[in-house]
Structure formats: C-alpha cells, structure tokens
Design a protein around this motif. Structure first.
Motif, PDB file in Angstrom:
ATOM      1  N   TYR A 234      63.562  68.419  70.672  1.00 51.89           N
ATOM      2  CA  TYR A 234      64.964  68.739  70.431  1.00 51.89           C
ATOM      3  C   TYR A 234      65.681  68.726  71.780  1.00 51.89           C
ATOM      4  CZ  TYR A 234      63.478  70.226  65.776  1.00 51.89           C
ATOM      5  OH  TYR A 234      62.953  70.259  64.515  1.00 51.89           O
ATOM      6  N   HIS A 235      67.016  68.571  71.738  1.00 53.60           N
ATOM      7  CA  HIS A 235      67.787  68.496  72.974  1.00 53.60           C
ATOM      8  C   HIS A 235      69.042  69.348  72.859  1.00 53.60           C
ATOM      9  CE1 HIS A 235      65.433  65.129  74.695  1.00 53.60           C
ATOM     10  NE2 HIS A 235      65.236  64.831  73.415  1.00 53.60           N
ATOM     11  N   SER A 236      69.367  70.049  73.911  1.00 53.77           N
ATOM     12  CA  SER A 236      70.521  70.939  73.951  1.00 53.77           C
ATOM     13  C   SER A 236      71.825  70.168  73.746  1.00 53.77           C
ATOM     14  CB  SER A 236      70.564  71.656  75.306  1.00 53.77           C
ATOM     15  OG  SER A 236      71.804  72.313  75.486  1.00 53.77           O
ATOM     16  N   ASP A 237      72.781  70.841  73.101  1.00 55.84           N
ATOM     17  CA  ASP A 237      74.112  70.255  72.944  1.00 55.84           C
ATOM     18  C   ASP A 237      74.778  70.022  74.292  1.00 55.84           C
ATOM     19  OD1 ASP A 237      73.960  70.216  70.167  1.00 55.84           O
ATOM     20  OD2 ASP A 237      74.960  72.159  69.918  1.00 55.84           O
ATOM     21  N   ASP A 238      74.289  70.683  75.333  1.00 60.16           N
ATOM     22  CA  ASP A 238      74.862  70.552  76.668  1.00 60.16           C
ATOM     23  C   ASP A 238      74.270  69.397  77.469  1.00 60.16           C
ATOM     24  OD1 ASP A 238      76.525  72.796  76.285  1.00 60.16           O
ATOM     25  OD2 ASP A 238      74.876  74.150  76.798  1.00 60.16           O
ATOM     26  N   THR A 239      73.321  68.674  76.861  1.00 59.84           N
ATOM     27  CA  THR A 239      72.696  67.522  77.515  1.00 59.84           C
ATOM     28  C   THR A 239      73.287  66.237  76.943  1.00 59.84           C
ATOM     29  OG1 THR A 239      70.635  68.764  77.768  1.00 59.84           O
ATOM     30  CG2 THR A 239      70.501  66.377  78.023  1.00 59.84           C
ATOM     31  N   PRO A 240      73.731  65.296  77.791  1.00 54.12           N
ATOM     32  CA  PRO A 240      74.312  64.045  77.277  1.00 54.12           C
ATOM     33  C   PRO A 240      73.237  63.099  76.737  1.00 54.12           C
ATOM     34  CG  PRO A 240      74.315  64.034  79.674  1.00 54.12           C
ATOM     35  CD  PRO A 240      73.826  65.394  79.270  1.00 54.12           C
ATOM     36  N   VAL A 241      73.031  63.169  75.450  1.00 58.48           N
ATOM     37  CA  VAL A 241      72.045  62.316  74.775  1.00 58.48           C
ATOM     38  C   VAL A 241      72.704  61.670  73.557  1.00 58.48           C
ATOM     39  CG1 VAL A 241      70.003  63.595  75.543  1.00 58.48           C
ATOM     40  CG2 VAL A 241      71.184  64.281  73.447  1.00 58.48           C
ATOM     41  N   ASN A 295      77.108  50.232  63.767  1.00 55.08           N
ATOM     42  CA  ASN A 295      77.804  50.189  65.061  1.00 55.08           C
ATOM     43  C   ASN A 295      78.061  51.594  65.615  1.00 55.08           C
ATOM     44  OD1 ASN A 295      79.684  50.986  63.127  1.00 55.08           O
ATOM     45  ND2 ASN A 295      81.388  49.934  64.125  1.00 55.08           N
ATOM     46  N   ILE A 296      77.070  52.468  65.453  1.00 59.37           N
ATOM     47  CA  ILE A 296      77.256  53.878  65.796  1.00 59.37           C
ATOM     48  C   ILE A 296      76.532  54.260  67.088  1.00 59.37           C
ATOM     49  CG2 ILE A 296      76.748  56.246  65.077  1.00 59.37           C
ATOM     50  CD1 ILE A 296      79.072  54.990  63.564  1.00 59.37           C
ATOM     51  N   VAL A 297      77.242  55.023  67.930  1.00 59.69           N
ATOM     52  CA  VAL A 297      76.625  55.770  69.018  1.00 59.69           C
ATOM     53  C   VAL A 297      76.855  57.233  68.663  1.00 59.69           C
ATOM     54  CG1 VAL A 297      76.674  56.320  71.473  1.00 59.69           C
ATOM     55  CG2 VAL A 297      77.039  53.956  70.716  1.00 59.69           C
ATOM     56  N   ASP A 298      75.794  57.902  68.251  1.00 62.57           N
ATOM     57  CA  ASP A 298      75.875  59.280  67.750  1.00 62.57           C
ATOM     58  C   ASP A 298      75.558  60.213  68.923  1.00 62.57           C
ATOM     59  OD1 ASP A 298      76.369  60.984  65.645  1.00 62.57           O
ATOM     60  OD2 ASP A 298      74.308  60.982  64.910  1.00 62.57           O
ATOM     61  N   ALA A 299      76.556  60.973  69.373  1.00 62.05           N
ATOM     62  CA  ALA A 299      76.448  61.634  70.674  1.00 62.05           C
ATOM     63  C   ALA A 299      76.491  63.149  70.582  1.00 62.05           C
ATOM     64  CB  ALA A 299      77.578  61.148  71.575  1.00 62.05           C
ATOM     65  N   SER A 300      75.848  63.783  71.549  1.00 56.48           N
ATOM     66  CA  SER A 300      75.881  65.240  71.666  1.00 56.48           C
ATOM     67  C   SER A 300      77.260  65.699  72.155  1.00 56.48           C
ATOM     68  CB  SER A 300      74.800  65.698  72.654  1.00 56.48           C
ATOM     69  OG  SER A 300      75.085  65.200  73.957  1.00 56.48           O
ATOM     70  N   LYS A 301      77.485  67.015  72.054  1.00 54.96           N
ATOM     71  CA  LYS A 301      78.757  67.593  72.488  1.00 54.96           C
ATOM     72  C   LYS A 301      79.024  67.311  73.968  1.00 54.96           C
ATOM     73  CE  LYS A 301      78.742  71.350  69.075  1.00 54.96           C
ATOM     74  NZ  LYS A 301      78.684  72.827  68.865  1.00 54.96           N
ATOM     75  N   ALA A 302      77.953  67.264  74.770  1.00 51.64           N
ATOM     76  CA  ALA A 302      78.118  67.031  76.205  1.00 51.64           C
ATOM     77  C   ALA A 302      78.794  65.692  76.483  1.00 51.64           C
ATOM     78  CB  ALA A 302      76.757  67.095  76.901  1.00 51.64           C
ATOM     79  N   VAL A 303      78.516  64.680  75.677  1.00 51.65           N
ATOM     80  CA  VAL A 303      79.136  63.367  75.860  1.00 51.65           C
ATOM     81  C   VAL A 303      80.634  63.453  75.579  1.00 51.65           C
ATOM     82  CG1 VAL A 303      79.232  61.004  74.982  1.00 51.65           C
ATOM     83  CG2 VAL A 303      77.007  62.098  75.371  1.00 51.65           C
ATOM     84  N   TRP A 304      80.986  64.124  74.489  1.00 55.16           N
ATOM     85  CA  TRP A 304      82.398  64.273  74.134  1.00 55.16           C
ATOM     86  C   TRP A 304      83.159  65.049  75.210  1.00 55.16           C
ATOM     87  CZ3 TRP A 304      84.936  62.173  69.928  1.00 55.16           C
ATOM     88  CH2 TRP A 304      84.120  61.510  68.998  1.00 55.16           C
ATOM     89  N   LYS A 305      82.520  66.077  75.754  1.00 56.64           N
ATOM     90  CA  LYS A 305      83.160  66.848  76.828  1.00 56.64           C
ATOM     91  C   LYS A 305      83.387  65.976  78.057  1.00 56.64           C
ATOM     92  CE  LYS A 305      81.210  71.362  75.505  1.00 56.64           C
ATOM     93  NZ  LYS A 305      80.253  72.445  75.882  1.00 56.64           N
ATOM     94  N   ALA A 306      82.365  65.204  78.436  1.00 59.13           N
ATOM     95  CA  ALA A 306      82.463  64.371  79.631  1.00 59.13           C
ATOM     96  C   ALA A 306      83.553  63.306  79.504  1.00 59.13           C
ATOM     97  CB  ALA A 306      81.116  63.719  79.923  1.00 59.13           C
TER      98      ALA A 306
END
Length: 324
Positions: A234-241, A295-306
């Motif tokens: 699993y990966h934290s919402d704070d990690t850009p994955v 055509n999806i890039v499904d991103a964590s919250k960290a990506v949206w923040k950045a």
C-alpha cells in the motif's frame, strides 16, 4: 477508481533480423546494437532475391538489435517490400499464425523490438506514406498499392505508423452486494445490466501523451482496493504514485518507473505502482467498479496537490504524461 491486474490486434506476421518495417535501430528510450554477426555466403539457390532482397556477404559484419525506437502516434520507419506467399522471399510461414498470406492482403512484419515478443501479433496498425494511409494486419504488395506508390518505386519508402486501439469487448454490470464498492474519491459503482466497454490497449505513448487524470487512494482500506500490483504494497496518499490503464501498464513493464505528469502549468514526477484494469470489472476482485477507460492516469492525492489543482476540482483533469 479501482485498480487491478490484467494483460495487453496488425497481423505481425514475420520475425526476421531485418523485417519489412524497420529503422536502423524491445521499445525503449535508447536503442543500441546488441551485437554483430559475420556474414556467410549463401549456398547455391538458398537466398531468394525477389523484391530486391539482399543476400548476406561472406565476412561482412552486420549489427543486430533486440530493441526498436519508442512507438508513438507518429513512429518514423522505413517501409520495405516482402512477399508472405509460399515460395516468396519472406521464407517460411508467418510467425504469428504459422500461415502464408497473399500478396493482395495488407500485412506486414515488424522489426524485433516493435514485434515485442509477439505482443502485436494479429493487431492492426495504420501506415502513413505518399500522402495516404492504409490499415495493415501487421508489408505486402497490397500495402504499397494502397499507398499509391508507383510500382517502379516499390522497395523502400520513408513512412510513419501507429498502433490502432479498439475495444476488446464488453461486460455487463452487476449490482454490488450491500457494503461493497468503495465510493471514496467519487469512484463509480457498476450499474445492473449496463454494458461497459473493455480495452486491452491504450493510445500510443509519445513525449506528450494525452490522458485523463483521476483520483485514487492507494492506502489500505482506500478505493484502490488491495495492495498495488507492482510491489504488493500500500502507498500513502502523500506519496506521488499512479496506476496506468492496462495498455500503458504494458504487462508490468512500467512498474516502479517514473512518469512526468503535466497540467495546470505545472509538472510532477510520480512512480507507477499499479494497473487501472481496462479489461475487467464489475466483480468482487474489482470492488464492483467498472473497467477503467484506456486513457487513465489514476493518481494519489499528492499528485493533485503538486499540480496545484484546487481541492474542489479534484477527480477528473485533462493532462499529458511521458516516461521520465
């Protein structure tokens, strides 16, 4: 959006050291020669010179390649002429289906890297040249005719080509059992009886690949479901994955690799950790969520923040991405 594991149709017909669609150099950012072989003089009548095919010369050094240039929506290549008929200069039956093919059928062979361990077998590609285009089931004389090239000019032509991505099928939605289908991040749940399109492919990747950015939680208990496919973690919402649609995930070939995502005047580098399954859905394994679009890039919250997207606009955004 739910992620999950899955896999990745030109009749790519022949695998030869120098195939019918080639460039001087498996798909990758850098393609260098893998070695050299020394030419041997063919025994009498053992090298078919139809279509001006070249025969090996004794002692000449020939470079070999295990790769080809990266595929995009505008992949540059050299079109050559080959006969896939029995007795033609193509040799034996085609690699993909163990059959011969008429010169009147638009078929091609691809260089080893683009052939990609048979992954493009029986897939269509679009070939552009001479101001025209032709769809070929992965070039016979039919391809040259369709491109309108005068017969006196057949043999070699600068062209570009691209993969075609078409739906692979449909699945019918099932109503999730009570308590199933995590709707965190506005994830969609399957609707009973609704038909959902599936894909085994995604649009061609370029240095500026258009995509739809969606929001996903890769944490335990999040709408991403189980552990990520690449590392079983699993990966934290704070990690850009991110998770990528099945075609871009490409049978795990991008696992733990970085991609650069650009939107809203900013860019962020994120690691690929999972697949957004475009081939299956509406079942327990996929949390009763529909198949992922291709055509999806499904991103964590960290990506949206950045990317600096206001929180009230998170969920769907047109972006571009590229391999980092």
């Amino acid at each position: 959006m739910k992620t999950g594991a899955a896999s990745v149709h030109v009749i790519l017909l022949l695998l030869v050291p120098v195939a019918s669609l080639w460039l001087d150099s498996t798909e990758g950012a850098t393609c260098r020669p893998s070695g050299r072989i020394r030419g041997e003089k063919p025994p009498p009548r053992r090298c078919n010179r139809e279509n001006d095919s070249e025969c090996c010369r004794r002692g000449r050094s020939y470079p070999t390649f295990k790769c080809s240039p990266p595929v995009s929506h505008h992949t540059k290549a050299i079109l050559t002429l080959n006969s896939f008929e029995k007795g033609g200069d193509g040799g034996g039956p085609s690699e993909c289906d163990n059959k011969f093919h008429s010169d009147n059928t638009p078929v091609v062979a691809l260089s080893t890297g683009w052939f990609n361990d048979r992954k493009r077998c029986h897939h269509n590609i679009t070939i552009f040249g001479n101001g025209r285009r032709v769809h070929a089931v992965v070039a016979s004389q039919a391809v040259w005719k369709a491109l309108g090239v005068p017969k006196s000019h057949w043999g070699e032509l600068n062209i570009h080509w691209s993969d075609q991505c078409r739906p692979s099928g449909r699945i019918i939605g099932k109503k999730p059992p009570p308590g199933e289908c995590n709707q965190e991040n506005d994830s969609e749940c399957c609707v009973q009886g609704k038909a959902y399109t599936t894909f085994k492919c995604s649009p061609a990747v370029s240095s500026n690949t258009k995509a739809q950015l969606t929001l996903n939680s890769f944490e335990k208990g999040g709408d991403g479901g189980g552990p990520s496919a690449c590392d079983n973690k699993y990966h934290s919402d704070d990690t850009p994955v991110v998770a990528l649609s099945t075609g871009w995930f490409n049978n795990m070939s991008r696992c733990l690799h970085n991609v650069t995502i650009s939107a809203n005047g900013r860019s962020v580098v994120a690691m690929v950790v999972d697949e957004c399954d475009s081939t299956m859905g509406c079942d327990e394994d996929h949390d009763y969520q529909p198949p992922c679009p291709n055509n999806i890039v499904d991103a964590s919250k960290a990506v949206w923040k950045a990317l600096g997207v206001p929180h009230n606009q998170w969920g769907g955004l047109q972006i571009t991405w590229a391999d980092a």
